[in-house]
Design an enzyme around this catalytic site. Structure first.
Site, mmCIF file in Angstrom:
data_model
loop_
_atom_site.group_PDB
_atom_site.id
_atom_site.type_symbol
_atom_site.label_atom_id
_atom_site.label_comp_id
_atom_site.label_asym_id
_atom_site.label_seq_id
_atom_site.Cartn_x
_atom_site.Cartn_y
_atom_site.Cartn_z
ATOM 1 N N ASP A 64 0.827 -1.283 -0.081
ATOM 2 C CA ASP A 64 -0.057 -0.070 -0.171
ATOM 3 C C ASP A 64 0.888 1.125 0.067
ATOM 4 O O ASP A 64 1.952 1.381 0.296
ATOM 5 C CB ASP A 64 -0.977 -0.122 1.293
ATOM 6 C CG ASP A 64 -2.063 -1.045 1.183
ATOM 7 O OD1 ASP A 64 -2.107 -1.652 0.554
ATOM 8 O OD2 ASP A 64 -3.030 -0.853 2.123
ATOM 9 N N HIS A 101 -6.118 3.225 -3.959
ATOM 10 C CA HIS A 101 -6.098 3.393 -2.527
ATOM 11 C C HIS A 101 -6.534 4.881 -2.149
ATOM 12 O O HIS A 101 -5.806 5.276 -1.124
ATOM 13 C CB HIS A 101 -4.707 3.001 -2.123
ATOM 14 C CG HIS A 101 -4.360 2.660 -0.547
ATOM 15 N ND1 HIS A 101 -5.286 1.775 -0.100
ATOM 16 C CD2 HIS A 101 -3.497 2.901 0.162
ATOM 17 C CE1 HIS A 101 -5.002 1.734 1.395
ATOM 18 N NE2 HIS A 101 -3.971 2.401 1.519
ATOM 19 N N HIS A 136 -5.038 9.343 0.878
ATOM 20 C CA HIS A 136 -4.944 8.410 1.938
ATOM 21 C C HIS A 136 -5.870 8.825 3.197
ATOM 22 O O HIS A 136 -5.320 9.129 4.190
ATOM 23 C CB HIS A 136 -3.570 8.180 2.584
ATOM 24 C CG HIS A 136 -3.428 6.886 3.067
ATOM 25 N ND1 HIS A 136 -3.579 6.801 4.647
ATOM 26 C CD2 HIS A 136 -2.936 5.810 2.730
ATOM 27 C CE1 HIS A 136 -3.364 5.454 4.815
ATOM 28 N NE2 HIS A 136 -3.135 4.786 3.738
ATOM 29 N N HIS A 153 3.535 -2.308 3.043
ATOM 30 C CA HIS A 153 3.826 -0.963 2.553
ATOM 31 C C HIS A 153 4.758 -0.855 1.758
ATOM 32 O O HIS A 153 6.183 -1.243 2.462
ATOM 33 C CB HIS A 153 3.406 0.042 3.740
ATOM 34 C CG HIS A 153 2.155 -0.237 4.380
ATOM 35 N ND1 HIS A 153 2.008 -0.950 5.359
ATOM 36 C CD2 HIS A 153 1.109 0.720 4.100
ATOM 37 C CE1 HIS A 153 0.493 -1.009 5.762
ATOM 38 N NE2 HIS A 153 0.338 -0.144 5.175
#
Length: 347
Positions: free
Chosen positions: A162, A213, A217, A307
């Site tokens: 991510d 995503h 964020h 990540h």
């Protein structure tokens, strides 16, 4: 003491810094999303040259800078919606507003550390949003568009990363995946897709999968449905410009959600892909613990969360070879998240 605000927009970040009297301490600056490591160094240099500590305020729709800032030992504070005026349709409140809020009332803002995570103090909003979202999740599940994991009947797993792409660490992740010949899926944020299209193409050329995503964020419970839809659509558009297609999967930042935002996906939009194995690499517990978290928790069909951006991810890179080797030794087959969540055809 100095007080800074970091705002985001479609173009990147805006930074303003004021002194204790509310006067500008330096000229306002603008930064592309790809330059957050340089921004982190800039704040460190500002503290050294001024001889003053700097309290940095960010809002809850800006989740891509606090990881690197806190990893560098900088003081980051979160401003929640009730601390601030109304946001524009796409973007945060101005940087000067955030800096002034930090200067005038720092004690009301929440300190954020690399270990605590950026949503500390919002646990009830987080878990309450998940509880209230259950009916929408059920509707998405019935439609075949909600996946915390894949089939438990096949020894397939998906490695997912991510918050990237990152101009340095994503390439290191790709080199390791190439060494072992395994695919992965990269849930990218739109700001980074726009700023680093060559890195997105590098991932695509290597045969890996993608997921949406969001753009910046954000903490989804703080978004209106329209703001959420813009986050999804702008990111899809950035992917389309970079590689000519948009992802078919979406992952909510932090796994946070609300029925108001998820409701935007019932009739149209990407399917949701969560995870059932959290490596906890965002907390930087060390490569050995990251590896242990993954290998102790993995099961057939697991979606593994790691990540490659949004913070200091060097521990993730160091852990990745042992993770891949451990999965292969356990006879797991790595596939993309799209493949993991696909319904097998009859016959």
């Amino acid at each position: 003491m100095l007080y800074a605000g970091i705002a985001w927009s479609a173009e990147g970040y805006e930074v303003e810094v004021v002194d204790a009297a509310g006067e500008p301490a330096v000229a306002p600056t603008r930064w592309e999303a790809s330059r957050v490591p340089e921004l982190t160094d800039w704040f460190g240099a500002l503290e050294r040259t001024s001889g003053l500590p700097c309290a940095i305020a960010v809002e809850t729709t800006c989740g891509l800078v606090d990881g690197l800032l806190t990893a560098a030992g900088l003081r980051v504070h979160r401003a929640d919606p009730w601390h601030l005026p109304e946001r524009p349709g796409f973007g945060s409140v101005p940087a000067r507003v955030l800096a002034e809020r930090a200067r005038s009332d720092l004690a009301t803002l929440t300190p954020v550390t690399a270990e605590s995570g950026s949503q500390i103090g919002r646990e009830e909003d987080y878990h309450g949003g998940i509880r209230r979202s259950a009916p929408v999740e059920e509707a998405l599940t019935r439609a075949g568009r909600w996946f915390p994991h894949g089939s438990r009947e096949r020894r397939e797993v998906a490695l997912t990363f991510d918050d990237g792409p990152d101009p340095v660490l994503t390439r290191e992740v790709l080199a390791i995946l190439d060494r072992y010949g395994v695919p992965a899926t990269f849930f990218c944020v739109g700001m980074h897709v726009q700023a680093l299209p060559d890195e997105v193409r590098r991932i695509a050329d290597a045969g890996h999968g993608f997921g949406n995503h969001t753009w910046s964020h954000p903490f989804l419970p703080d978004l209106t449905p329209r703001e959420f839809r813009l986050q999804i659509d702008r990111t899809s558009e950035a992917f389309d410009r970079a590689i000519g297609r948009a992802p078919t999967l979406f992952r909510p930042p932090y796994g946070a959600r609300s029925p108001e935002t998820l409701g935007e996906l019932i009739d149209a939009g990407p399917a949701l892909a969560l995870w059932d194995v959290d490596s906890w690499d965002w907390a930087r517990p060390g490569p050995e613990k990251i590896t242990g978290k993954v290998l102790d928790g993995v099961r057939p069909g697991s979606m593994i969360l790691m990540h490659d951006g949004g913070g200091d991810r060097r521990e993730t890179v160091r852990a990745l070879p042992a993770i891949v080797e451990g999965l292969l030794e356990r006879d797991f087959h790595c596939v993309t998240a799209d493949a993991l969540t696909a319904v097998p055809k009859a016959g």
